[in-house]
Design a protein around this motif. Structure first.
Motif, mmCIF file in Angstrom:
data_model
loop_
_atom_site.group_PDB
_atom_site.id
_atom_site.type_symbol
_atom_site.label_atom_id
_atom_site.label_comp_id
_atom_site.label_asym_id
_atom_site.label_seq_id
_atom_site.Cartn_x
_atom_site.Cartn_y
_atom_site.Cartn_z
ATOM 1 N N GLY A 1 0.845 -1.185 0.000
ATOM 2 C CA GLY A 1 0.000 0.000 0.000
ATOM 3 C C GLY A 1 0.881 1.236 0.000
ATOM 4 N N PRO A 2 0.302 2.416 0.161
ATOM 5 C CA PRO A 2 1.115 3.639 0.110
ATOM 6 C C PRO A 2 2.207 3.693 1.167
ATOM 7 C CG PRO A 2 -1.158 4.105 0.781
ATOM 8 C CD PRO A 2 -1.133 2.707 0.289
ATOM 9 N N ALA A 3 1.971 3.142 2.373
ATOM 10 C CA ALA A 3 3.002 3.177 3.416
ATOM 11 C C ALA A 3 4.216 2.344 3.010
ATOM 12 C CB ALA A 3 2.433 2.688 4.746
ATOM 13 N N LEU B 1 7.865 3.962 2.002
ATOM 14 C CA LEU B 1 9.057 3.577 2.752
ATOM 15 C C LEU B 1 10.099 2.970 1.815
ATOM 16 C CD1 LEU B 1 10.548 3.172 5.450
ATOM 17 C CD2 LEU B 1 9.388 0.957 5.646
ATOM 18 N N GLY B 2 9.651 2.083 0.926
ATOM 19 C CA GLY B 2 10.572 1.456 -0.011
ATOM 20 C C GLY B 2 11.262 2.463 -0.911
ATOM 21 N N TYR C 1 15.757 -6.008 9.098
ATOM 22 C CA TYR C 1 14.570 -5.460 9.765
ATOM 23 C C TYR C 1 13.335 -5.771 8.918
ATOM 24 C CZ TYR C 1 18.304 -2.867 12.011
ATOM 25 O OH TYR C 1 19.461 -2.551 12.661
ATOM 26 N N ILE C 2 12.181 -5.812 9.603
ATOM 27 C CA ILE C 2 10.905 -6.064 8.932
ATOM 28 C C ILE C 2 9.972 -4.884 9.203
ATOM 29 C CG2 ILE C 2 8.908 -7.595 8.716
ATOM 30 C CD1 ILE C 2 10.682 -9.842 9.888
ATOM 31 N N ALA C 3 9.391 -4.332 8.134
ATOM 32 C CA ALA C 3 8.419 -3.245 8.263
ATOM 33 C C ALA C 3 7.032 -3.811 7.944
ATOM 34 C CB ALA C 3 8.762 -2.101 7.316
ATOM 35 N N GLY C 4 6.152 -3.803 8.927
ATOM 36 C CA GLY C 4 4.796 -4.316 8.754
ATOM 37 C C GLY C 4 3.857 -3.220 8.301
ATOM 38 N N CYS C 5 3.603 -3.162 7.001
ATOM 39 C CA CYS C 5 2.751 -2.127 6.405
ATOM 40 C C CYS C 5 1.512 -2.753 5.780
ATOM 41 C CB CYS C 5 3.524 -1.360 5.331
ATOM 42 S SG CYS C 5 5.112 -0.682 5.858
ATOM 43 N N VAL D 1 6.176 6.316 8.413
ATOM 44 C CA VAL D 1 7.209 6.075 7.411
ATOM 45 C C VAL D 1 8.370 7.046 7.605
ATOM 46 C CG1 VAL D 1 7.746 6.259 4.940
ATOM 47 C CG2 VAL D 1 5.684 5.055 5.683
ATOM 48 N N ASN D 2 8.047 8.310 7.787
ATOM 49 C CA ASN D 2 9.084 9.319 7.991
ATOM 50 C C ASN D 2 9.979 8.958 9.171
ATOM 51 O OD1 ASN D 2 10.107 12.277 7.603
ATOM 52 N ND2 ASN D 2 9.562 12.155 9.759
ATOM 53 N N THR D 3 9.352 8.535 10.279
ATOM 54 C CA THR D 3 10.124 8.205 11.489
ATOM 55 C C THR D 3 11.027 6.997 11.265
ATOM 56 O OG1 THR D 3 8.377 9.103 12.907
ATOM 57 C CG2 THR D 3 9.945 7.590 13.927
ATOM 58 N N LEU D 4 10.474 5.907 10.732
ATOM 59 C CA LEU D 4 11.279 4.699 10.542
ATOM 60 C C LEU D 4 12.367 4.925 9.498
ATOM 61 C CD1 LEU D 4 11.791 1.788 11.324
ATOM 62 C CD2 LEU D 4 10.175 1.065 9.558
#
Length: 394
Positions: free
Chosen positions: A11-13, A17-18, A154-158, A306-309
């Motif tokens: 999705g957009p998040a 991030l990617g 790391y894993i980003a759960g979006c 997203v900005n924070t991570l």
């Protein structure tokens, strides 16, 4: 397969991030269980905060948004038949919002990812993160009948409210905060010109209504309905009649109707989970929080996560600042709870709550009148609507 950051959800998040990580030289792979067409088919919000607009530009995907998006300097509150203008630009020192549909944001991010050659895996089944508390986390999934393992740092759960990311965290680790509202929004999308050049949030004795838009030729309208309503009971004619009844007379007379392109009922809830991380797994967007759409904060909160991570990971990889990882949840939640408060407040002020007694209804009306009638109150509304500033990562 191996990468630095595995992102679950396109999705957009996940896409934003990617894109940011790729531009910073941090390798990432996105794994999504749906098709790209399905992801693009989701009809979602389209009011972007100043901070998200700036972040999309930083990600290199702002060109079409800047060309086609509609910059709004303010919005209207329709209170029992009269319009009250909230001048965002004047009240916030020049900040504005951008009307640009989430579908278009997603489309731009997909195109940018394709152009840069970063890897995205769609139609991945049985996605599952593993060993999040270890130094060697990984995710597994199946595609076309074959099993795959993706090792990562790391894993980003979006992957949204119903996704596997939050469900993979032991329940005893998490604290959930939730309020479910006794109504929903019946939304209609139509190729008609907007009734007004800015959004109108209408408070009426028959219930809340919102006049929004996707462009100068496509509109999105909403009316509050009981949570038990069924969309098939609402013809286009019935919808337009109900919307017209909740608008001030001048706007009702200008309303241009047309056949619906899409009609749906969205339930309203407030939800936050704490913490938003578990070892090397980080939750972003709807995986960690939901807001009622009244304050236009859902997509924007995902962008602030997203900005924070993103900024933490840049410091981790470029400066070795691994201690910042433990601050992710704390930093995000400070802003999230303030946005939850604003969305809850807007929902509480503008909707009809059947269970409210006469005193509570009068307090609701008086509270809103106080804020609208006060310069300080208008500033409070405006600064929350354009979006509170992102916290600097030091």
């Amino acid at each position: 397969m191996k990468t630095q950051v595995a992102i679950i959800g396109a999705g957009p998040a996940g896409l934003l991030l990617g894109q940011l990580l790729h531009r910073a030289g941090i390798d990432n792979v996105i794994v999504e269980r749906q098709t790209p067409e399905y992801v693009l088919g989701r009809i979602r919000a389209g009011v972007l905060e100043q901070g998200m607009v700036d972040l999309l530009r930083e990600a290199g995907v702002g060109e079409r948004m800047d060309a086609e998006g509609l910059v709004h300097d303010g919005f209207e509150l329709a209170l029992d038949g009269r319009l009250e203008h909230i001048n965002l630009k004047a009240l916030t020192g020049g900040k504005t919002v951008m009307v640009y549909g989430q579908t278009e944001v997603t489309r731009d991010l997909m195109a940018a990812r394709d152009a840069c050659g970063a890897k995205s895996i769609y139609q991945a089944d049985q996605v599952q993160p593993h060993d999040m508390k270890s130094d060697s986390p990984y995710i597994t999934f199946e595609k076309d009948g074959e099993s795959y393992r993706l090792d990562c740092d790391y894993i980003a759960g979006c992957d949204g409210f119903h996704g596997i990311s939050r469900q993979s965290i032991p329940a005893e680790v998490l604290t959930e905060f939730e309020r479910v509202y006794p109504f929903g929004w019946l939304g209609l999308l139509a190729d008609t010109p907007p009734v007004h050049d800015e959004l109108i949030y209408a408070r009426h004795e028959r219930g809340f209504a919102l006049c929004s838009m996707r462009s100068s030729t496509r509109t999105r309208y909403y009316v509050q309905v009981p949570a038990t309503e069924k969309v098939e009971d609402w013809s286009d004619e019935r919808f337009w009649d109900e919307l017209r009844s909740r608008l001030p007379a001048e706007q009702a007379a200008k309303l241009v109707t047309g056949p619906s392109l899409e009609k749906s009922i969205a339930p309203l809830r407030s939800f936050v989970v704490e913490p938003m991380q578990y070892g090397k797994l980080f939750l972003l967007g709807d995986a960690a929080h939901i807001v009622p759409p009244t304050g236009a904060k859902g997509l924007n909160l995902a962008a602030s996560d997203v900005n924070t991570l993103y900024r933490i990971l840049v410091k981790v990889y470029q400066e070795g600042r691994t201690e910042l990882l433990e601050k992710y949840s704390e930093i995000c939640l400070r802003r999230i709870w303030k946005a939850e408060r604003f969305s809850w407040w807007m929902t509480s002020m503008l909707h009809d709550f059947p269970e409210n007694d006469a005193f509570t209804k009068r307090m609701q009306q008086t509270e809103l009148e106080y804020f609208v009638g006060s310069e300080a109150g208008r500033k409070t509304i405006a600064e929350n609507y354009v979006g509170l500033p992102y916290e600097e990562i030091k």
